[in-house]
Design an enzyme around this catalytic site. Structure first.
Site, PDB file in Angstrom:
ATOM      1  CG  ASN A   8      49.950   6.634 -48.518  1.00 12.27           C
ATOM      2  OD1 ASN A   8      50.352   6.970 -47.400  1.00 12.27           O
ATOM      3  ND2 ASN A   8      49.977   5.381 -48.947  1.00 12.27           N
ATOM      4  CE  LYS A  15      53.306   5.003 -52.156  1.00 14.21           C
ATOM      5  NZ  LYS A  15      52.787   3.682 -51.922  1.00 14.21           N
ATOM      6  NE  ARG A  91      47.893   3.521 -45.746  1.00  9.52           N
ATOM      7  CZ  ARG A  91      49.070   2.959 -45.554  1.00  9.52           C
ATOM      8  NH1 ARG A  91      50.155   3.507 -46.039  1.00  9.52           N
ATOM      9  NH2 ARG A  91      49.160   1.837 -44.899  1.00  9.52           N
ATOM     10  CG  HIS A 180      47.882  -4.171 -45.061  1.00 11.20           C
ATOM     11  ND1 HIS A 180      48.663  -5.296 -44.908  1.00 11.20           N
ATOM     12  CD2 HIS A 180      48.705  -3.202 -45.515  1.00 11.20           C
ATOM     13  CE1 HIS A 180      49.916  -5.011 -45.239  1.00 11.20           C
ATOM     14  NE2 HIS A 180      49.961  -3.737 -45.609  1.00 11.20           N
ATOM     15  CB  VAL A 209      51.561 -11.545 -49.489  1.00 15.73           C
ATOM     16  CG1 VAL A 209      52.978 -11.912 -49.090  1.00 15.73           C
ATOM     17  CG2 VAL A 209      50.564 -12.407 -48.724  1.00 15.73           C
ATOM     18  CG  ASN A 211      58.676  -4.460 -48.990  1.00 18.71           C
ATOM     19  OD1 ASN A 211      59.308  -5.394 -48.495  1.00 18.71           O
ATOM     20  ND2 ASN A 211      59.223  -3.491 -49.685  1.00 18.71           N
ATOM     21  NE  ARG A 241      56.725  -3.638 -41.745  1.00 17.00           N
ATOM     22  CZ  ARG A 241      55.554  -3.238 -42.249  1.00 17.00           C
ATOM     23  NH1 ARG A 241      54.437  -3.484 -41.604  1.00 17.00           N
ATOM     24  NH2 ARG A 241      55.506  -2.592 -43.388  1.00 17.00           N
ATOM     25  CG  LEU A 283      59.303 -13.686 -53.153  1.00 13.62           C
ATOM     26  CD1 LEU A 283      59.554 -14.377 -51.831  1.00 13.62           C
ATOM     27  CD2 LEU A 283      57.862 -13.852 -53.557  1.00 13.62           C
ATOM     28  N   GLY A 330      52.073  -6.916 -53.973  1.00 14.37           N
ATOM     29  CA  GLY A 330      53.239  -7.253 -54.796  1.00 14.37           C
ATOM     30  C   GLY A 330      53.537  -8.735 -54.918  1.00 14.37           C
ATOM     31  N   GLY A 332      51.567 -11.356 -53.539  1.00 19.93           N
ATOM     32  CA  GLY A 332      50.316 -12.086 -53.763  1.00 19.93           C
ATOM     33  C   GLY A 332      49.872 -12.057 -55.213  1.00 19.93           C
ATOM     34  CD  GLU A 384      46.560  -0.305 -49.768  1.00 23.12           C
ATOM     35  OE1 GLU A 384      47.525  -0.459 -50.542  1.00 23.12           O
ATOM     36  OE2 GLU A 384      46.665  -0.323 -48.540  1.00 23.12           O
TER      37      GLU A 384
END
Ligand code: ADP
Length: 400
Positions: A8, A15, A91, A180, A209, A211, A241, A283, A330, A332, A384
């Site tokens: 990725n 990554k 990706r 996504h 849900v 970042n 965002r 969060l 993260g 969710g 993913e």
């Protein structure tokens, strides 16, 4: 045993994950950050088994990042001679109306990804640099591009066209592509498997849900609605965002305050969302401030949750009911507060959260609805990289 390397590649980071596909087991993973850093301070992390190493080195570009990755495998294992990858899965964010599934990389595929750069300027260029760097490092095996948009190619015109001049929209390829998709597909399929139900029979709403954040309505395994639009800026309130906003607010900022395109881009992509509303994009910090009585943080979270409920309601109608709601990424996977606030007062719809199950920390897929709840609510950790590896094998025809 087939081993797949998943890559990725972002603008300043790379990554990777090496996956043994016979057991769908990660052999090693790593992250190379601050590629092209002016001070030459790249940060390199490599994890193999229980061992994690972090070092610093100058990483001038993506080719150099692959050299560092090869060095990690040589020095810290596992040895690529012992676990040689049979293919590399990449990706790629934007597949436009050209790629509706994974594609084995050819010169033409590279050209197409390049032509799609204007639709995803922050992503497709670095994704392509990653493909090219990986081809230098692994020349003799197939490379496969797996597109974030592909899963949403099943959206109807009604859900993917914007109501603007059709000729302008067509000329500039303005429509909803979603994002996504790899995660939404993985989660929808993992959910069906966990519930031992054929995916063809299930109506699922996936709430990815993190970042970045997006919702997706999946009917019988097909994406029928998703909240990200032409770019990953539309839809839910995210870490930095804005999600949905009246475009006329931007005209206003331009006319009244002299904002140009770069300033608007920066405002909406990097200084909005939870960060804009509360001053922090994490969060956990927002929740801690709410617990300490901070009203700005409380209002920020209310806006965040309000948008989630807005999309959820809309997807219930689009699907004509729902069997499963699956939370992932993260926030969710980790925030009982957001899950509980989003789903509160929905007993009349057959959605009933079990407070204890929702608050309990845990691993893997788990149910957080009550036994009596008509709609099952699940936490489904996304993966993913594994989905990219699966699609890489599928596209090459290599068996696991
Ligand atoms: P990305 O979109 O970058 O992949 P992630 O899915 O990793 O993001 O989500 C990262 C976000 O998840 C963090 O910014 C944080 O807000 C949130 N998060 C992570 N752990 C927790 C937690 N325990 N409680 C609440 N939020 C969390």
């Amino acid at each position: 045993m087939s081993v797949v390397l998943v890559v990725n590649s972002g603008s300043s980071s790379l990554k990777y994950q090496l996956i043994d596909m016979s057991a769908e087991r990660t052999l090693a993973s790593g992250l190379i950050e601050r590629i092209g850093d002016a001070q030459g301070q790249g940060v390199i992390t490599h994890k193999a088994g229980d061992e994690k190493v972090v070092r610093e080195a100058a990483v001038a570009n993506h080719d150099a990042a692959f050299d560092e990755m090869l060095r990690n495998f040589a020095e810290h294992g596992p040895s690529l001679d012992e676990f040689p990858p049979v293919a590399v899965g990449h990706r790629v964010v934007q597949g436009g109306r050209r790629f509706f599934g994974p594609a084995v990389v050819t010169d033409k595929v590279e050209q197409d990804i390049e032509e799609l750069i204007p639709l995803a300027p922050l992503h497709n260029g670095p994704n392509l640099a990653g493909i090219q760097g990986a081809k230098h490092a692994f020349g003799s095996i197939p490379h496969v591009a797996v597109f974030d948009t592909a899963f949403h190619s099943t959206l109807s015109d009604a859900s993917s066209l914007y109501a603007i001049d059709r000729a302008v929209a067509e000329e500039y390829r303005i429509r909803r592509y979603g994002a996504h998709g790899t995660s939404h597909k993985f989660v929808a399929e993992a959910t069906a498997e966990y519930l031992e139900r054929p995916i063809e029979e299930l109506k699922t709403i996936v709430l990815h849900v993190g970042n970045g954040a997006s919702a997706c309505a999946v009917d019988g395994g097909r994406s029928v609605e998703t909240s990200m639009g032409m770019t990953p800026l539309e839809g839910l309130v995210m870490g930095t965002r804005s999600g949905d906003i009246d475009p006329a607010a931007l005209f206003h900022l331009h006319r009244k305050a002299g904002y140009d395109i770069a300033m608007l881009d920066d405002l909406l992509n990097r200084r909005s969302g939870l960060l804009g509303l509360t001053g922090t994009n994490d969060l956990r910090d927002v929740i801690a401030r709410i617990e300490a009585g901070d009203e700005v943080a409380e209002t920020g979270l209310e806006v965040y949750v309000h948008r989630l409920r807005h999309y959820l309601g809309s997807y219930l109608v689009a699907l004509g009911g729902v069997d499963v709601i699956a939370w992932t990424a993260g926030v969710g996977e980790n925030s009982p507060e957001v899950r509980a606030r989003t789903l509160r007062g929905m007993e009349w719809l057959g959605i009933e959260i079990d407070e204890a199950r929702n608050s309990e920390r845990g691993e893997g897929i788990r149910v957080i609805s009550t036994d009596a709840s008509k709609v099952k609510v699940l936490i489904v950790p996304t993966n993913e990289e594994l989905e990219i590896a699966r699609q890489t094998l599928e596209a090459t025809g290599i068996t696991a």
